[in-house]
Design a protein around this motif. Structure first.
Motif, PDB file in Angstrom:
ATOM      1  N   UNK A   1       0.796  -1.241   0.000  1.00 44.35           N
ATOM      2  CA  UNK A   1       0.000   0.000   0.000  1.00 44.35           C
ATOM      3  C   UNK A   1       0.818   1.275   0.000  1.00 44.35           C
ATOM      4  N   UNK A   2       2.031   1.239   0.496  1.00 42.61           N
ATOM      5  CA  UNK A   2       2.834   2.463   0.562  1.00 42.61           C
ATOM      6  C   UNK A   2       3.719   2.635  -0.665  1.00 42.61           C
ATOM      7  N   UNK A   3       4.342   1.566  -1.114  1.00 42.20           N
ATOM      8  CA  UNK A   3       5.357   1.668  -2.157  1.00 42.20           C
ATOM      9  C   UNK A   3       4.837   1.456  -3.572  1.00 42.20           C
ATOM     10  N   UNK A   4       3.653   0.907  -3.718  1.00 39.74           N
ATOM     11  CA  UNK A   4       3.112   0.639  -5.049  1.00 39.74           C
ATOM     12  C   UNK A   4       1.947   1.588  -5.315  1.00 39.74           C
ATOM     13  N   UNK A   5       2.239   2.617  -6.106  1.00 45.38           N
ATOM     14  CA  UNK A   5       1.259   3.664  -6.385  1.00 45.38           C
ATOM     15  C   UNK A   5       1.117   3.850  -7.901  1.00 45.38           C
ATOM     16  N   UNK A   6       0.047   4.518  -8.297  1.00 44.19           N
ATOM     17  CA  UNK A   6      -0.195   4.892  -9.697  1.00 44.19           C
ATOM     18  C   UNK A   6      -0.150   3.682 -10.629  1.00 44.19           C
ATOM     19  N   UNK A   7      -0.749   2.574 -10.177  1.00 40.38           N
ATOM     20  CA  UNK A   7      -0.837   1.369 -10.993  1.00 40.38           C
ATOM     21  C   UNK A   7      -1.871   1.590 -12.102  1.00 40.38           C
ATOM     22  N   UNK A   8      -1.523   1.166 -13.313  1.00 35.15           N
ATOM     23  CA  UNK A   8      -2.448   1.341 -14.440  1.00 35.15           C
ATOM     24  C   UNK A   8      -2.881   0.017 -15.057  1.00 35.15           C
TER      25      UNK A   8
END
Length: 569
Positions: free
Chosen positions: A474-481
């Motif tokens: 939840x903290x390090x994996x962002x802006x997944x498309x």
């Protein structure tokens, strides 16, 4: 005389608290462990250790080998050593953490409260499964100065705490297998067991099998070793290396189920032993005339759930569907411009195509035979995620307008009916932009509000739900498309990040690794993966392929700008 005694008492109390630091700086606790075996003498904490260091070392001793948490118990006072019964839950915190005294005054100057400050990255729950988290970890530990002048913990925490490095050094991941009746295959349930002593690994894995699937898969799979089945005696190795697994409680179980049980055991133990496995039921071979088993002897469960290597994959580009093999448009209106294709999915056997096509101000779903006219089905909206085929069922799922999961079911006459999926547990986390079935059909991966989630698929017939959603990294994996399944228990996600655009994530979120970003041109916007296939990603310039984390991305043979690739499924 009274004044003199009071003065001396104050001096003693002040001396007792002297040289106690007011706060410790965050430190990295090393992951290497010089462990004690059962029965070895556990060293006492260093003489004169201050309360902050005492608590920090207590956390560092949590996973040292030994019976009954002996290494950590040495940091407690005598009464706590005798009474401490920590739960089986283990909270895992980042390696860097600090300890600081609590600011609330204590009535006894020889009693202090130490706060542990760090980041909680997850929990190993009662089922030995990792549950991801990212929150501030605040652990309060009461310490008291003993009669011998040494500080000891008098209020130990109810749960165990350990750092990520200590966890990785002492635990090993195993994929415990459970059966999916709808897909007629086995589903890996990622769990963690103590790595030492190594000789006990098979027994620990068997214990997990008998107790059943983790909460994340409950209801999505079947435990063939459920009650009344038990492990009769200890799992043990014979002199010739054969591993014996003795079971009881299997009276009346039919032969086909016994063969599935044998497969479940062999598949689960493959990660901890390469030995021949002898499976017994009340002293006799579990399967008649087949006492010993090896992995190579098992049928290829789930082979039909992976696309044939002859199916090279497709891509959508410029409103048309084309082949990844030669770049040519597929036959029929999906390839010749008859539809304005937004996205598409090919069935696992390659015979059918599901297409989301734009018609006016809406998008509509079409499903039919590849190369022919694709009839409209009763599903439309403003947006639809790329369709995904549910393994073993022939169903097609897509997310309509981000909050409604549409499920298309076909009858024997080829007519498609729209059914709803109870996805409340997932949609309450946010809008879903991508949804992909795992190759065994027991889970879905979803992009929700730019973050990666996994949920289990529970139910059959007219009632299907998405349950136990887990937020991965939840903290390090962002802006997944976009996301796809690179294996049954591993995903590949692409993000808009310039530095780490492509990442591999375990299904429970415990581990994340970045692919080499060389040659990729931000922004990466699409990905597809399948067992035994190269991963294909789409960036600003076209399509690229790679097979391993450190491998440099190479141009796909028939790359096209603005293409979105997809393998069958």
């Amino acid at each position: 005389m009274k004044q003199l005694l009071v003065s001396l008492l104050c001096f003693v109390l002040l001396a007792g608290c002297a040289n106690v630091p007011l706060e410790s700086q965050p430190v990295v606790v090393p992951g290497e462990r010089q462990g004690q075996g059962p029965g070895d003498v556990v060293p006492e904490p260093a003489q004169g250790i201050d309360p902050l260091t005492l608590v920090r070392d207590f956390v560092g001793a949590t996973l040292k080998p030994g019976q009954n948490n002996a290494a950590a118990r040495a940091y407690l006072d005598d009464a706590s050593q005798a009474s401490w019964r920590p739960s089986r839950s283990l909270t895992i915190i980042q390696d860097t953490f600090g300890t600081v005294y609590d600011t609330d005054p204590q009535p006894d100057p020889n009693t202090l409260v130490v706060n542990v400050r760090g980041i909680d990255v997850g929990t190993l729950d009662q089922n030995s499964a990792f549950v991801p988290d990212y929150s501030s970890a605040l652990l309060q530990v009461k310490v008291r100065k003993q009669a011998n002048g040494q500080w000891r913990i008098v209020d130990p925490p109810a749960d165990l705490y350990a750092t990520e490095s200590d966890f990785s050094a002492n635990y090993t991941a195993v994929a415990v297998s459970f059966y999916s009746e709808s897909a007629a295959t086995f589903v890996p349930d990622r769990r963690y067991v103590l790595a030492k002593p190594q000789s006990g690994l098979p027994s620990r894995v068997m214990d997990l099998l008998v107790t059943g699937p983790s909460t994340a898969l409950a209801g999505a799979v079947k435990n063939l070793l459920g009650e009344p089945v038990e492990i009769d005696t200890n799992v043990k190795s014979l002199d010739d290396g054969t591993l014996v697994v003795p079971l009881t409680g299997l009276a009346g179980v039919p032969d086909d189920t016994r063969k599935l049980i044998a497969a479940q055991i062999v598949l689960s133990l493959q990660y901890v032993t390469s030995a021949r496995i002898r499976i017994l039921a009340d002293g006799a071979p579990l399967v008649a005339n087949h006492p010993d088993w090896r992995l190579s002897e098992l049928p290829s469960y789930g082979a039909a759930l992976s696309p044939s290597l002859e199916l090279k994959g497709l891509m959508t580009v410029g409103g048309r569907v084309r082949s990844l093999d030669d770049g040519a448009p597929v036959p029929g209106p999906a390839g010749n411009g008859g539809y304005e294709v937004v996205n598409a999915a090919q069935s696992i056997d390659g015979k059918r195509l599901a297409v989301v096509a734009r018609e006016g101000g809406q998008v509509r779903l079409r499903i039919g035979d590849l190369g022919h006219e694709l009839p409209l089905v009763n599903l439309s909206g403003t947006t639809m995620s790329r369709p995904t085929w549910r393994p073993g069922t022939g169903e097609v799922w897509t997310v309509v307008d981000q909050y409604s999961v549409g499920r298309m079911v076909v009858n024997p006459n080829g007519q498609w009916t729209a059914l709803q999926v109870n996805a409340t547990d997932l949609t309450q986390q946010g809008g879903i932009t991508e949804l992909r079935f795992s190759r065994d059909g027991a889970r879905v991966a979803a992009v929700v509000g730019g973050q990666l989630w996994v949920a289990s698929v529970v139910g059959s017939g007219d009632s299907v739900s998405l349950r136990e959603p887990r937020h991965l990294q939840p903290h390090d994996l962002q802006e997944v498309v976009d996301v796809d399944w690179v294996a049954q228990d591993s995903l590949v996600a692409v993000t808009t990040s310039n530095s780490q655009p492509v990442l591999r994530v375990t299904v429970d979120g415990q581990r994340m690794d970045a692919f080499n970003s060389s040659n990729l041109t931000p922004k990466v916007h699409g990905v597809t993966a399948a067992p035994g296939r190269q991963i294909v990603v789409a960036d600003a310039s076209g399509l690229w392929t790679a097979s391993a984390l450190g491998e440099v991305w190479r141009p796909q043979a028939h790359t096209m700008k603005d293409a979105d690739p997809f393998y069958p499924g």
